[in-house]
Scaffold this motif. Sequence first.
Motif, PDB file in Angstrom:
ATOM      1  N   UNK A  92      38.507  23.529 -31.988  1.00  0.00           N
ATOM      2  CA  UNK A  92      38.359  22.045 -32.347  1.00  0.00           C
ATOM      3  C   UNK A  92      40.096  21.715 -31.521  1.00  0.00           C
ATOM      4  N   UNK A  93      41.162  22.079 -31.210  1.00  0.00           N
ATOM      5  CA  UNK A  93      41.306  22.165 -30.421  1.00  0.00           C
ATOM      6  C   UNK A  93      40.874  21.366 -28.971  1.00  0.00           C
ATOM      7  N   UNK A  94      39.939  21.625 -28.713  1.00  0.00           N
ATOM      8  CA  UNK A  94      38.690  21.550 -27.409  1.00  0.00           C
ATOM      9  C   UNK A  94      38.701  19.776 -27.375  1.00  0.00           C
ATOM     10  N   UNK A  95      38.363  19.101 -28.602  1.00  0.00           N
ATOM     11  CA  UNK A  95      38.364  17.948 -28.669  1.00  0.00           C
ATOM     12  C   UNK A  95      39.370  17.451 -28.837  1.00  0.00           C
ATOM     13  N   UNK A  96      40.290  17.221 -28.925  1.00  0.00           N
ATOM     14  CA  UNK A  96      41.759  16.569 -29.403  1.00  0.00           C
ATOM     15  C   UNK A  96      42.180  16.591 -27.418  1.00  0.00           C
ATOM     16  N   UNK A  97      41.447  17.015 -26.730  1.00  0.00           N
ATOM     17  CA  UNK A  97      41.292  17.063 -24.818  1.00  0.00           C
ATOM     18  C   UNK A  97      41.136  15.558 -24.715  1.00  0.00           C
ATOM     19  N   UNK A  98      41.094  14.475 -23.828  1.00  0.00           N
ATOM     20  CA  UNK A  98      40.631  13.026 -24.269  1.00  0.00           C
ATOM     21  C   UNK A  98      39.360  13.113 -22.821  1.00  0.00           C
ATOM     22  N   UNK A  99      39.173  13.893 -21.913  1.00  0.00           N
ATOM     23  CA  UNK A  99      38.854  13.820 -21.107  1.00  0.00           C
ATOM     24  C   UNK A  99      37.226  14.956 -21.691  1.00  0.00           C
ATOM     25  N   UNK A 100      37.581  15.932 -22.601  1.00  0.00           N
ATOM     26  CA  UNK A 100      36.191  16.618 -23.141  1.00  0.00           C
ATOM     27  C   UNK A 100      35.129  15.379 -24.360  1.00  0.00           C
TER      28      UNK A 100
END
Length: 65
Positions: A12-20
């Motif tokens: 879930x950390x990955x989707x906290x990146x705005x580009x992702x």
Amino acid sequence: MQGYADKEESIFRKILDKDTFAQTRTDGRTIYWDGLTEMIDYDGEIISAPLDFCPDVLFQHSSLT
């Protein structure tokens, strides 16, 4: 979701990146990100898989604004 920001092993950390996060897709029932995680296929091979959310969970955590 913010509780996952400090956990490097969390998918879930990955989707906290705005580009992702901006790569979000929908199938009309839920939202998902293509190829964001991996899973073990029936033959034991590790393959790319989407990360998605259960529509019921999205509904439970939604609100009208």
